[in-house]
Design an enzyme around this catalytic site. Structure first.
Site, PDB file in Angstrom:
ATOM      1  N   HIS A 271      45.134  47.441  41.490  1.00 48.74           N
ATOM      2  CA  HIS A 271      43.897  47.993  41.005  1.00 48.74           C
ATOM      3  C   HIS A 271      42.613  47.574  42.016  1.00 48.74           C
ATOM      4  CE1 HIS A 271      42.171  44.116  39.679  1.00 48.74           C
ATOM      5  NE2 HIS A 271      43.175  43.775  39.482  1.00 48.74           N
TER       6      HIS A 271
ATOM      7  N   CYS B  92      48.975  43.654  38.030  1.00 44.76           N
ATOM      8  CA  CYS B  92      48.119  42.582  38.220  1.00 44.76           C
ATOM      9  C   CYS B  92      47.952  41.858  36.982  1.00 44.76           C
ATOM     10  CB  CYS B  92      46.999  42.745  38.915  1.00 44.76           C
ATOM     11  SG  CYS B  92      45.884  41.373  39.200  1.00 44.76           S
TER      12      CYS B  92
ATOM     13  N   ASP C  58      45.360  40.553  36.049  1.00 42.45           N
ATOM     14  CA  ASP C  58      43.955  40.697  35.757  1.00 42.45           C
ATOM     15  C   ASP C  58      43.792  41.345  34.224  1.00 42.45           C
ATOM     16  OD1 ASP C  58      41.182  42.266  35.509  1.00 42.45           O
ATOM     17  OD2 ASP C  58      41.283  41.592  37.706  1.00 42.45           O
TER      18      ASP C  58
ATOM     19  N   CYS D  40      40.379  43.839  42.960  1.00 45.17           N
ATOM     20  CA  CYS D  40      41.224  42.755  42.572  1.00 45.17           C
ATOM     21  C   CYS D  40      40.964  41.355  43.215  1.00 45.17           C
ATOM     22  CB  CYS D  40      42.746  43.189  43.195  1.00 45.17           C
ATOM     23  SG  CYS D  40      43.750  41.975  42.729  1.00 45.17           S
TER      24      CYS D  40
ATOM     25  N   ARG E 206      41.578  42.993  32.930  1.00 41.38           N
ATOM     26  CA  ARG E 206      41.137  44.029  32.728  1.00 41.38           C
ATOM     27  C   ARG E 206      41.885  45.395  32.816  1.00 41.38           C
ATOM     28  NH1 ARG E 206      36.747  43.129  37.570  1.00 41.38           N
ATOM     29  NH2 ARG E 206      38.720  42.401  38.342  1.00 41.38           N
TER      30      ARG E 206
END
Length: 227
Positions: free
Chosen positions: A98, A42, A44, A101, A46
């Site tokens: 994750h 992803c 993302d 999400c 993080r």
């Protein structure tokens, strides 16, 4: 502009430290990249791929998009897979989702997210396919975390049926596809019991992996009750 200068300063410091620790570091990177792994994850911020698995630059080939989707119509993703398999001779393709999400959350709740709404249709398809399982979950948070896991399985299955991967298996090239998920709460990766190394009927593998997920979630729920 000060924010951008900070990034440039950070880069200069990082490069200098890398050379101090290993004077040949960038020279080796220039010569050739020989990663054994393709990480499809992803976007993302993080979930930094290299840091999570403690690998250096050059050791992990990475493709990322919102909600770690692998679509057969996405030429970007399919080109990355083809290059990794045919040119780099990657040995492992790992689809990594994750928990928490934002893309999965938006897909599950049909939140208005502009153009991304079309992209997240792939995740809504996963939710529709597994609606009965999701409806059994006791809370929206439980449904969301289950969908994060199911989405990984479905996207990993899409990798298995991609042209580059099926062709590689047909010619006997060593290659495995895996489904993992990452926990923001504890920083740990977990296998979802989906690993494929040859052309197979994916239906049985999906069913087994889904059963493993449900069994693991049931066991975790029992432990929470005990504590």
């Amino acid at each position: 502009m000060d924010d951008l200068k900070k990034l440039l300063d950070n880069n200069a410091r990082w490069a200098a430290e890398a050379v101090t620790q290993d004077p040949e570091f960038f020279l080796r990177l220039m010569r050739q990249q020989r990663p054994d792994y393709l990480w499809i994850g992803c976007s993302d911020s993080r979930v930094p791929a290299n840091e999570i698995v403690d690998l250096l630059p050059g050791e992990l080939f990475v493709h990322r998009n919102v909600a770690n989707v692998v679509s057969h119509s996405d030429l970007n993703c399919q080109s990355v897979i083809q290059f990794a398999v045919d040119v780099l001779k990657i040995k492992h393709i790992i689809v990594v989702g994750h928990y928490r999400c934002s893309g999965v959350h938006a897909a599950l709740h049909d939140s208005p997210v502009g153009l991304s709404q079309h992209w997240l249709g792939h995740v809504r398809d996963v939710a529709s396919r597994h609606k009965a399982l999701l409806d059994r979950e006791p809370t929206p948070e439980h449904r969301e975390s289950l969908l994060c896991e199911l989405n990984v399985l479905e996207q990993a299955a899409n990798v298995c049926s991609s042209t580059a991967v099926t062709a590689a298996w047909s010619r006997g090239q060593p290659l495995s596809v895996h489904g993992w998920i990452y926990g923001l709460r504890d920083g740990r990766l977990r296998s979802l019991d989906f690993s494929v190394s040859e052309n197979l009927d994916l239906s049985a593998l999906r069913e087994r992996a889904v059963k493993q997920i449900l069994d693991a979630r049931a066991q975790h729920a029992k432990q929470r009750i005990k504590t």
